[in-house]
Design a protein around this motif. Structure first.
Motif, PDB file in Angstrom:
ATOM      1  N   ARG A  86       0.834  -1.207   0.000  1.00  0.00           N
ATOM      2  CA  ARG A  86       0.000   0.000   0.000  1.00  0.00           C
ATOM      3  C   ARG A  86       0.872   1.261   0.000  1.00  0.00           C
ATOM      4  O   ARG A  86       0.541   2.253  -0.652  1.00  0.00           O
ATOM      5  CB  ARG A  86      -0.940  -0.019   1.207  1.00  0.00           C
ATOM      6  N   GLU A 132       0.982   4.323  -2.838  1.00  0.00           N
ATOM      7  CA  GLU A 132       0.876   5.746  -2.514  1.00  0.00           C
ATOM      8  C   GLU A 132       2.103   6.523  -2.996  1.00  0.00           C
ATOM      9  O   GLU A 132       1.979   7.672  -3.434  1.00  0.00           O
ATOM     10  CB  GLU A 132       0.704   5.923  -1.000  1.00  0.00           C
ATOM     11  N   ARG A 146       1.540   7.052  -6.663  1.00  0.00           N
ATOM     12  CA  ARG A 146       0.519   8.082  -6.867  1.00  0.00           C
ATOM     13  C   ARG A 146       1.092   9.478  -6.648  1.00  0.00           C
ATOM     14  O   ARG A 146       0.759  10.425  -7.372  1.00  0.00           O
ATOM     15  CB  ARG A 146      -0.653   7.851  -5.910  1.00  0.00           C
ATOM     16  N   TYR A 147       1.949   9.590  -5.649  1.00  0.00           N
ATOM     17  CA  TYR A 147       2.519  10.905  -5.339  1.00  0.00           C
ATOM     18  C   TYR A 147       3.456  11.377  -6.452  1.00  0.00           C
ATOM     19  O   TYR A 147       3.403  12.534  -6.869  1.00  0.00           O
ATOM     20  CB  TYR A 147       3.278  10.848  -4.005  1.00  0.00           C
ATOM     21  N   ILE A 163       1.130  10.315   4.318  1.00  0.00           N
ATOM     22  CA  ILE A 163       0.839   9.065   3.609  1.00  0.00           C
ATOM     23  C   ILE A 163       0.582   7.939   4.595  1.00  0.00           C
ATOM     24  O   ILE A 163      -0.401   7.199   4.482  1.00  0.00           O
ATOM     25  CB  ILE A 163       1.991   8.706   2.658  1.00  0.00           C
ATOM     26  N   LYS A 197      -2.650   8.362   6.498  1.00  0.00           N
ATOM     27  CA  LYS A 197      -3.760   8.024   5.608  1.00  0.00           C
ATOM     28  C   LYS A 197      -3.998   6.521   5.584  1.00  0.00           C
ATOM     29  O   LYS A 197      -5.144   6.053   5.546  1.00  0.00           O
ATOM     30  CB  LYS A 197      -3.465   8.537   4.192  1.00  0.00           C
TER      31      LYS A 197
END
Length: 243
Positions: free
Chosen positions: A84, A88, A91-92, A161, A164
């Motif tokens: 996960r 992330e 995505r960043y 991150i 989250k």
């Protein structure tokens, strides 16, 4: 409130099932929230092959909900978290494939070193994926990707991150600490820091060697003096000798 996934009032018929024992082939009855069961036929104890710990990778109530896990399932939980974090990170960075590739290779080396050194895989993999997460902010705010700027800008982004994802506070604090000085070892360092440092050093040296060849003598000197763990040194020898 109890997690609906573990509350029996929400269970359906498929919540109880039989699994073949991997040792004797006998049928063993599992409830879907059983982490492990012992075979009544041969006495072999094995983890529930159908148990899904996807939520345990990020749920702050995971420990209370699923209790003490077998080692095999703890490893599965760590894998879910690192996967996960990797998502992330990608995505960043969006289309910055150079930084994505760098972080991915550092994480691969960190995992190999960490397993040999018996480090905390969840911590080192999270830190490896996020170690350069401040590089875009460093460029935007300081016009530079220098290590000191990366280390300043990285921890707040890494924290956001991990929060989250619902990671544990202790893990978040250690990862952010590593991100915040990953190029600058202190006089006393944790094993987890040393693993991430060595993994990043391997990748940085590998990138440098592709641009500029070095003598065997200089490479051997780096291998003997620059690395913080024996396993990091061996992994570096394997990777760098192939360049």
């Amino acid at each position: 409130m109890k997690c609906p996934g573990q509350d029996t009032q929400y269970w359906k018929e498929d919540a109880i099932y039989e699994v073949k024992c991997p040792e004797c082939g006998g049928n063993v009855e599992f409830f879907k929230d059983d982490s492990a069961r012992k075979c009544e036929h041969c006495g072999h104890r094995f983890p529930n092959p159908r148990m899904d710990f996807g939520c345990a990778a990020y749920c702050k109530y995971a420990k209370q909900c699923i209790g003490d896990l077998a080692p095999e399932l703890l490893a599965q939980r760590d894998s879910l978290l690192k996967d996960r974090v990797a998502v992330e990170m990608k995505r960043y960075f969006k289309t910055d494939f150079k930084r994505i590739g760098h972080a991915t290779r550092v994480a691969r080396y960190a995992e190999a070193i960490g397993k040999q050194e018996d480090a905390d895989i969840a911590v080192i993999m999270s830190a490896a994926y996020l170690h350069d997460i401040g590089i875009h902010e460093a460029e935007r705010r300081h016009g530079s990707t220098a290590a000191v700027h990366q280390e300043k800008e990285g921890p707040p982004i890494a924290r956001s991150i991990l929060e989250k994802l619902g990671a544990e506070t202790e893990l978040i604090e250690e990862v952010c600490d590593i991100v915040g000085h990953h190029h600058h070892p202190r006089s006393e360092e944790t094993l987890n820091f040393k693993v991430v440092y060595d993994a990043d050093l391997i990748e940085n040296l590998s990138e440098q060697l592709k641009k500029n060849a070095v003598t065997e003598e200089k490479l051997n000197h780096l291998l003997e003096t620059a690395f913080l763990t024996p396993s990091g040194r061996e992994e570096a020898r394997r990777v760098l000798s192939a360049n």
